[in-house]
Write a protein that holds these residues in place. Structure first.
Motif, PDB file in Angstrom:
ATOM      1  N   VAL A  44       0.841  -1.195   0.000  1.00  0.00           N
ATOM      2  CA  VAL A  44       0.000   0.000   0.000  1.00  0.00           C
ATOM      3  C   VAL A  44       0.874   1.242   0.000  1.00  0.00           C
ATOM      4  CG1 VAL A  44      -1.994  -1.001   1.159  1.00  0.00           C
ATOM      5  CG2 VAL A  44      -0.126  -0.101   2.519  1.00  0.00           C
ATOM      6  N   GLN A 101     -11.924   9.919   5.949  1.00  0.00           N
ATOM      7  CA  GLN A 101     -12.132   9.460   4.573  1.00  0.00           C
ATOM      8  C   GLN A 101     -13.226   8.415   4.572  1.00  0.00           C
ATOM      9  OE1 GLN A 101      -8.511   8.050   2.813  1.00  0.00           O
ATOM     10  NE2 GLN A 101      -7.445   9.993   3.140  1.00  0.00           N
ATOM     11  N   GLY A 102     -14.014   8.416   3.511  1.00  0.00           N
ATOM     12  CA  GLY A 102     -15.053   7.407   3.384  1.00  0.00           C
ATOM     13  C   GLY A 102     -16.401   7.884   3.885  1.00  0.00           C
ATOM     14  N   VAL A 103     -16.540   9.178   4.148  1.00  0.00           N
ATOM     15  CA  VAL A 103     -17.811   9.727   4.619  1.00  0.00           C
ATOM     16  C   VAL A 103     -18.309  10.742   3.597  1.00  0.00           C
ATOM     17  CG1 VAL A 103     -18.955  11.056   6.427  1.00  0.00           C
ATOM     18  CG2 VAL A 103     -17.131   9.456   7.021  1.00  0.00           C
ATOM     19  N   ASP A 104     -19.615  10.695   3.322  1.00  0.00           N
ATOM     20  CA  ASP A 104     -20.204  11.668   2.396  1.00  0.00           C
ATOM     21  C   ASP A 104     -21.277  12.478   3.082  1.00  0.00           C
ATOM     22  OD1 ASP A 104     -18.757  10.958  -0.001  1.00  0.00           O
ATOM     23  OD2 ASP A 104     -19.792   9.044   0.200  1.00  0.00           O
ATOM     24  N   ILE A 150     -15.055   2.842   6.748  1.00  0.00           N
ATOM     25  CA  ILE A 150     -15.316   2.018   5.572  1.00  0.00           C
ATOM     26  C   ILE A 150     -16.483   1.096   5.860  1.00  0.00           C
ATOM     27  CG2 ILE A 150     -13.389   0.518   6.272  1.00  0.00           C
ATOM     28  CD1 ILE A 150     -13.199  -0.502   3.448  1.00  0.00           C
ATOM     29  N   GLU A 151     -17.287   0.916   4.841  1.00  0.00           N
ATOM     30  CA  GLU A 151     -18.414   0.001   4.985  1.00  0.00           C
ATOM     31  C   GLU A 151     -18.526  -0.807   3.705  1.00  0.00           C
ATOM     32  OE1 GLU A 151     -22.170   1.787   5.981  1.00  0.00           O
ATOM     33  OE2 GLU A 151     -23.277  -0.008   5.407  1.00  0.00           O
ATOM     34  N   ILE A 152     -18.709  -2.100   3.840  1.00  0.00           N
ATOM     35  CA  ILE A 152     -19.034  -2.910   2.672  1.00  0.00           C
ATOM     36  C   ILE A 152     -20.318  -3.653   2.967  1.00  0.00           C
ATOM     37  CG2 ILE A 152     -16.636  -3.219   1.942  1.00  0.00           C
ATOM     38  CD1 ILE A 152     -17.150  -6.246   2.961  1.00  0.00           C
ATOM     39  N   SER A 153     -21.077  -3.897   1.932  1.00  0.00           N
ATOM     40  CA  SER A 153     -22.286  -4.679   2.160  1.00  0.00           C
ATOM     41  C   SER A 153     -22.661  -5.409   0.892  1.00  0.00           C
ATOM     42  CB  SER A 153     -23.428  -3.786   2.625  1.00  0.00           C
ATOM     43  OG  SER A 153     -23.735  -2.846   1.627  1.00  0.00           O
ATOM     44  N   MET A 191      -8.759  -2.078   7.030  1.00  0.00           N
ATOM     45  CA  MET A 191      -9.236  -2.553   5.729  1.00  0.00           C
ATOM     46  C   MET A 191      -9.452  -4.061   5.723  1.00  0.00           C
ATOM     47  SD  MET A 191      -9.767  -0.083   3.776  1.00  0.00           S
ATOM     48  CE  MET A 191      -9.352   1.597   3.386  1.00  0.00           C
ATOM     49  N   ALA A 192      -8.404  -4.807   6.074  1.00  0.00           N
ATOM     50  CA  ALA A 192      -8.523  -6.263   6.039  1.00  0.00           C
ATOM     51  C   ALA A 192      -9.587  -6.726   7.021  1.00  0.00           C
ATOM     52  CB  ALA A 192      -7.177  -6.907   6.368  1.00  0.00           C
ATOM     53  N   LEU A 204     -12.992  -6.090   5.404  1.00  0.00           N
ATOM     54  CA  LEU A 204     -13.241  -6.853   4.169  1.00  0.00           C
ATOM     55  C   LEU A 204     -13.346  -8.364   4.398  1.00  0.00           C
ATOM     56  CD1 LEU A 204     -12.844  -4.211   2.755  1.00  0.00           C
ATOM     57  CD2 LEU A 204     -11.082  -5.218   1.319  1.00  0.00           C
ATOM     58  N   ILE A 223     -17.060  -8.926  -0.857  1.00  0.00           N
ATOM     59  CA  ILE A 223     -16.616  -7.824  -1.714  1.00  0.00           C
ATOM     60  C   ILE A 223     -16.727  -8.178  -3.191  1.00  0.00           C
ATOM     61  CG2 ILE A 223     -15.091  -6.643  -0.102  1.00  0.00           C
ATOM     62  CD1 ILE A 223     -12.755  -8.227  -1.353  1.00  0.00           C
ATOM     63  N   ALA A 252     -16.449  -0.228  -2.020  1.00  0.00           N
ATOM     64  CA  ALA A 252     -17.281   0.647  -1.188  1.00  0.00           C
ATOM     65  C   ALA A 252     -16.847   2.097  -1.390  1.00  0.00           C
ATOM     66  CB  ALA A 252     -17.135   0.246   0.268  1.00  0.00           C
ATOM     67  N   ASP A 253     -15.547   2.314  -1.453  1.00  0.00           N
ATOM     68  CA  ASP A 253     -15.038   3.666  -1.609  1.00  0.00           C
ATOM     69  C   ASP A 253     -15.477   4.254  -2.960  1.00  0.00           C
ATOM     70  OD1 ASP A 253     -13.600   5.874  -0.756  1.00  0.00           O
ATOM     71  OD2 ASP A 253     -11.785   5.239  -1.830  1.00  0.00           O
ATOM     72  N   ARG A 301     -19.040   5.631  -3.578  1.00  0.00           N
ATOM     73  CA  ARG A 301     -19.354   6.986  -3.117  1.00  0.00           C
ATOM     74  C   ARG A 301     -19.387   7.965  -4.289  1.00  0.00           C
ATOM     75  NH1 ARG A 301     -14.720   8.035   0.029  1.00  0.00           N
ATOM     76  NH2 ARG A 301     -15.655  10.041   0.500  1.00  0.00           N
ATOM     77  N   ARG A 314     -23.198  -0.302  -7.502  1.00  0.00           N
ATOM     78  CA  ARG A 314     -22.168  -1.246  -7.101  1.00  0.00           C
ATOM     79  C   ARG A 314     -21.654  -2.049  -8.287  1.00  0.00           C
ATOM     80  NH1 ARG A 314     -22.168  -6.795  -4.862  1.00  0.00           N
ATOM     81  NH2 ARG A 314     -20.395  -6.984  -3.445  1.00  0.00           N
ATOM     82  N   VAL A 354     -13.354  -7.054 -10.006  1.00  0.00           N
ATOM     83  CA  VAL A 354     -13.715  -6.461  -8.717  1.00  0.00           C
ATOM     84  C   VAL A 354     -12.610  -5.499  -8.290  1.00  0.00           C
ATOM     85  CG1 VAL A 354     -14.343  -6.889  -6.314  1.00  0.00           C
ATOM     86  CG2 VAL A 354     -14.888  -8.605  -8.061  1.00  0.00           C
ATOM     87  N   ARG A 356      -6.408  -1.987  -1.405  1.00  0.00           N
ATOM     88  CA  ARG A 356      -5.142  -2.706  -1.212  1.00  0.00           C
ATOM     89  C   ARG A 356      -4.981  -3.069   0.258  1.00  0.00           C
ATOM     90  NH1 ARG A 356      -2.101   0.806  -4.944  1.00  0.00           N
ATOM     91  NH2 ARG A 356      -2.399  -0.139  -6.978  1.00  0.00           N
ATOM     92  N   ILE A 357      -4.475  -4.250   0.493  1.00  0.00           N
ATOM     93  CA  ILE A 357      -4.306  -4.758   1.847  1.00  0.00           C
ATOM     94  C   ILE A 357      -2.826  -4.956   2.117  1.00  0.00           C
ATOM     95  CG2 ILE A 357      -4.804  -6.694   3.398  1.00  0.00           C
ATOM     96  CD1 ILE A 357      -7.269  -5.082   2.604  1.00  0.00           C
TER      97      ILE A 357
END
Lengths: 161, 771, 81
Positions: free
Chosen positions: B91, B164-167, B180-183, B341-342, B345, B417, C8-9, C12, C18, C73, C77-78
């Motif tokens: 990263v 970061q990651g908020v709107d 961070i949110e995933i669904s 993150m990990a 996810l 994901i 997810a990012d 936005r 999605r 997909v 990065r992890i």
């Protein structure tokens, strides 16, 4: 602290007569590593908690970071460099290799020294006895399993089994 | 994309003694602090006595008056980080999140943070000089509790961190750098379909990687501007990149040599001392050695993030998971680092579930900046998920492995994901565990058993390898990945397999950044897969060259020459596998061994060498399962681990003994984190247990043998089927231990570590409740 | 048309969309197509991601190609340890 006179020490290291000058506050691990260039003895904590600096002092297992260098006057020190015979590994060293009893290897010199002290005192230790004897030698990589097996196996070899 | 995965091996899968082994059992191997060079002086760091303060001034004048003090430095000697981003391997890292960890700039954000440094002619004198450096601080209120730090009215660590990651993007700064949110699917529908819903919150404390070797380096600079660094690290090239970034010196001026490394576990994937020693060396014109004390290591390096995870899982009566919801709050210390993150996810990646919602926030507190620790970000939420899965199985009256088998992911299933799984070994791991005698062994009264599984993604990334053949046909392999647990042996095994020569004739070396192509760090479970991949590639290139040389000698076309059993064989035909020279001679085939060809290298085109450049895109995930039996002393709260078994899919185990070692070592680190290890900060924000006496990692007498079962479901993308093995072992132990202990004690503790005082109080509370 | 699942990012910048299909067959064309379709998105946002192509996560996908039936997909990065 710099103005203090250095102490002259005559000692035996790995069977050879050695002389050195040290500051009164200097510990044995420091002198072994940085004065005598015997860097096989490792320093992991300098508070006697990790066992990486284990040496034998007149046959007794000690943390060399807790021994003042001046204290070894007239005594005999054995470090990892003095464990094997010339050109041949000690059975403990050989068995650690065969059992993959090391990963990073930083604790290994201390484990070798501590195990030799154990097997001299108790040639046929139980698993529990090995575990308690080595409880002062921290290893973060192996989970100890392969180290314990190696020491038990080395004991068997040394007993001629 | 699937390739032919080799399944029959001659050398791979055997257990030769590691080539660096003799040096390591005799004390000859040289680690970070083992190098002394002529003219060397010693650096010492001045560290912050406050958890949060402004640095108003730094006065070196008293220190400089001491004879023998040759250089001083502070952040003023380093370039402003600004908004520079540095490629950190996997990263990108913002320079401002690690340059101040090397040397604080304007503010200190945790107790023990480096604020200045001095260099002098002896370590004692350097320490004395460091005490004379006068730093004036304006003390600010510190925040140690992540919940308090997350509140909108909390005092801020940084005035330029916006979540970061908020709107819409926030206009005011906060202590939450990332959300961070995933669904996937419909989480409400999933819970509506459930017959049973269990919701719990688990806390995992901040802990340290606990490598036994403290950070150490020696830096030499010369008149031409060359900077030589010797240091203990997981990656010499990473040290080059990050030290160049922090100091502002061009990468081309550095040569970095990685010493032997005394443990890292993710904690040596960054720089702390190296840039400081570089500046001190440039200023003094002398080589500079720096070694951390154990106290420094605990206070100012690592640690791994603390986290609180709320997990809610819904299941049908017949045991199918209908919904998984997780909410993680992760304490990352003073600077952003993204272990969340990990965690978000992949925390429930073991389970097939249509409705998943996973939410996470990182929080900044006045603690050291967290760094990677083995599967970073995963063990903390996995405790919560796996303990709840065990509770659900119990309440459904189902066997916990059967429950997992019913819900386990398999090839073709899709992660939350959206990524589909290739061939994976979770089901095989579960089946092996169920068949293991440990799983059905009887427990006595007062004993408990826990099982848990976990997933880790594993990394690929960039590696290089060089192979050189000597005149006698012996082979040197050069790579740039520090050997942290037997990787030289694995490199030699893979090269032996391709070249068909005995593994003992191959000498693998880890070399400096001037001597081999770029390699990413030894980390991310990537070395065997990616650096091994480069070695395989280089060896294949060499084989092609050897066939070409033999063809030239015989005046044949290269296609008429095979390479088998370590030699070139003319008149290729069937039945060549495992043929030896006598067989070939009997057949009347012409042969040339590697030694024959090496002796004639000059006459056939020059030295025999091969280079490979590799960016591994073929990483594949690992799954691991642990079974733990525990017993609790109801008088003292002490836990005994009675029996322990690890099962893991390694893909292909190149050197099985070192795969077992990773499994055992990771399990024991996880046992330590579950039972004893935690950072304890006092009211002043100082770490109260910065030594191995009070930060208690497991010792030999705490443990039983750690049984291992290696499952081998080959990675379909790797020529030998390799997956990563190093990281996933730390993820299942905590939930396995916590479940076993709670069952043994009749408690339901969710706040780790399950240390004796905590456990004793819970036992007494449980007894009082039932009395 | 390859199927693309956005992280997810990235969602936005897509009004929460999605999943999309794209005509691109190369990573570079994929990025161009995404930026055209979602003006809020920019190259830096895309570059923060690894790309999984048919289940294989690629950290540095610059030169990657994929087929019409591919499943793509975008994933954060992890970092490992």
């Amino acid at each position: 602290m710099q103005s203090q006179r250095k102490t002259h020490v005559s000692t035996t290291v790995n069977g050879e007569p050695r002389e050195f000058l040290c500051e009164p506050h200097q510990v044995l691990s420091d002198v072994l590593r940085n004065t005598l260039n015997l860097t096989g003895t490792k320093e992991g904590c300098n508070t006697g908690d990790c066992g990486a600096c284990s040496v034998l002092l007149d046959g007794t297992l000690v943390c060399s970071c807790l021994v003042l260098a001046a204290e070894v006057e007239g005594k005999g020190v054995v470090t990892v460099e003095g464990i094997g015979e010339e050109g041949k590994l000690h059975p403990i060293q050989q068995k650690l290799l065969e059992h993959a009893g090391l990963q990073c290897g930083i604790c290994t010199p201390g484990i070798v020294i501590a195990s030799r002290a154990l097997l001299e005192k108790n040639p046929d230790p139980s698993e529990t006895e090995v575990r308690y004897w080595l409880a002062g030698n921290l290893c973060r990589c192996t989970g100890y399993d392969k180290i314990i097996r190696a020491v038990l196996d080395a004991g068997a070899v040394m007993r001629g089994q | 994309m699937n390739m032919n995965v080799k399944t029959e091996f001659k050398y791979v899968g055997t257990r030769p003694i590691r080539p660096d082994g003799p040096d390591k059992v005799t004390g000859r191997a040289r680690y970070g602090a083992d190098l002394n060079v002529q003219g060397m002086i010693y650096g010492h760091i001045v560290r912050s006595p406050h958890a949060h303060a402004k640095i108003k001034s730094i006065d070196f004048s008293a220190a400089c008056k001491l004879p023998g003090v040759l250089a001083t430095m502070s952040a003023d000697d380093l370039p402003e980080p600004g908004d520079r981003k540095i490629p950190g391997g996997e990263v990108e890292m913002a320079l401002k999140t690690f340059s101040p960890v090397v040397m604080a700039r304007k503010k200190v954000l945790y107790h023990g943070q480096a604020v200045a440094a001095v260099a002098a002619t002896s370590p004692e004198l350097a320490a004395e000089a460091a005490r004379l450096v006068k730093v004036e601080y304006e003390v600010l209120p510190h925040i140690m509790d992540m919940h308090a730090a997350a509140r909108a009215d909390a005092p801020l660590l940084h005035d330029d961190v916006y979540t970061q990651g908020v709107d819409p993007a926030p206009t005011t700064p906060s202590n939450i750098p990332t959300q961070i949110e995933i669904s996937t699917g419909d989480i409400s529908k999933g819970f509506a379909e459930a017959d049973l819903v269990v919701e719990r919150t688990y806390f995992v404390p901040m802990c340290h990687q606990g490598y036994i070797e403290p950070h150490a380096c020696v830096v030499q600079t010369d008149e031409n501007g060359k900077v030589d660094i010797w240091c203990s690290t997981q990656g010499a090239f990473m040290v080059r990149t990050l030290t160049a970034a922090v100091t502002g010196i061009d990468i081309g001026r550095f040569k970095v040599t990685a010493s032997e490394i005394g443990g890292g576990f993710g904690g040596k994937t960054t720089v702390y001392l190296e840039p400081v020693a570089v500046v001190l060396s440039l200023k003094s014109g002398r080589p500079v050695k720096m070694v951390m004390s154990r106290d420094d290591v605990f206070r100012a390096t690592g640690p791994a993030a603390a986290a609180e995870t709320r997990v809610k899982i819904g299941v049908t009566r017949d045991g199918r998971i209908t919904a998984i919801e997780t909410d993680i709050l992760m304490d990352c210390g003073a600077y952003t680092s993204h272990p969340i993150m990990a965690g978000v996810l992949f925390n429930s990646a073991c389970y097939r579930c249509e409705n998943v919602r996973s939410f996470g926030r990182e929080v900044l507190t006045n603690k050291p900046r967290v760094y990677a620790y083995r599967a970073p970000g995963i063990p903390q939420p996995v405790v919560a998920v796996e303990c709840v899965v065990n509770e659900i199985a119990e309440r459904l009256n189902m066997d916990p492995i059967d429950f997992r088998l019913l819900n386990a992911v398999d090839e073709g299933d899709v992660m939350a994901i959206g990524i589909p799984f290739q061939a994976i070994g979770l089901k095989q791991v579960l089946q092996e565990a169920k068949a293991h005698p440990h799983y059905t062994a009887e427990l006595k009264a007062g004993q408990g058993r826990g099982v848990a599984v976990a997933f880790w993604i594993n990394a690929g990334m960039q590696s290089s390898a060089t192979i050189n053949v000597s005149e006698d046909g012996s082979v040197n392999i050069l790579t740039g990945n520090p050997d942290i647990g037997g990787s030289r042996a694995s490199m030699a095994l893979m090269a032996a397999e391709v070249l068909g020569i005995p593994v003992e004739t191959i000498r693998p070396s880890v070399v400096d950044t001037d001597s081999v192509g770029f390699c990413d760090v030894t980390g991310g479970s990537r070395t065997t897969l990616a650096t091994g991949g480069a070695v395989i590639k280089a060896a294949e290139t060499l084989v092609k060259e050897l066939r070409k040389r033999a063809a030239a000698i015989w005046s044949l076309d290269i296609e008429e020459v095979d390479w088998t059993g370590g030699m070139a064989v003319a008149k290729s035909g069937t039945g060549l596998e495992n043929m030896n020279r006598e067989d070939a001679a009997t057949r009347g085939d012409k042969t040339l061994t590697l030694a024959d060809l090496a002796a004639r290298a000059g006459a056939t085109g020059g030295p025999l060498c091969a280079v490979a450049s590799h960016n591994a895109h073929n990483a594949a995930p690992s799954f691991a399962l642990n079974i733990c039996d525990a017993q609790v002393d109801r008088e003292t709260g002490k836990v005994d681990i009675l029996r322990y078994t690890c099962v893991q899919d390694a893909g292909k185990a190149i050197h099985p003994a070192y795969v077992e070692g990773q499994m055992q070592g990771g399990a024991v680190q996880g046992i330590g984190w579950a039972l004893n290890e935690e950072y304890i900060f006092n009211e002043q924000g100082r770490l109260d247990n910065p030594g191995f006496l009070d930060y208690r990692i497991p010792v030999a007498s705490d443990l039983p043998m750690i049984d291992t079962v290696i499952v081998e479901v080959p990675n379909p993308l790797h020529p030998y089927g390799v997956r990563g093995v190093g990281e996933v072992p730390i993820a299942p132990p905590m939930p396995a231990v916590v479940t076993a202990v709670n069952r043994a004690a009749g408690t339901r503790l969710c706040h780790l570590p399950l240390s004796p005082p905590k456990l004793l109080a819970a036992i007494e509370a449980a007894e009082a409740g039932t009395a | 048309m390859a199927r693309v699942i956005l992280s997810a990012d990235m969602q936005r910048y897509t009004d929460g969309i999605r999943e999309i299909t794209v005509s691109a067959g190369k990573y570079r064309d994929l990025v161009t197509e995404l930026l055209q379709r979602f003006p809020g998105m920019n190259e830096a946002i895309v570059a923060k991601h690894a790309l999984a192509i048919d289940g294989i996560i690629i950290q540095t996908p610059l030169l990657e190609t994929f087929g019409e039936d591919s499943e793509l997909v975008f994933v954060a990065r992890i970092a490992g340890g």
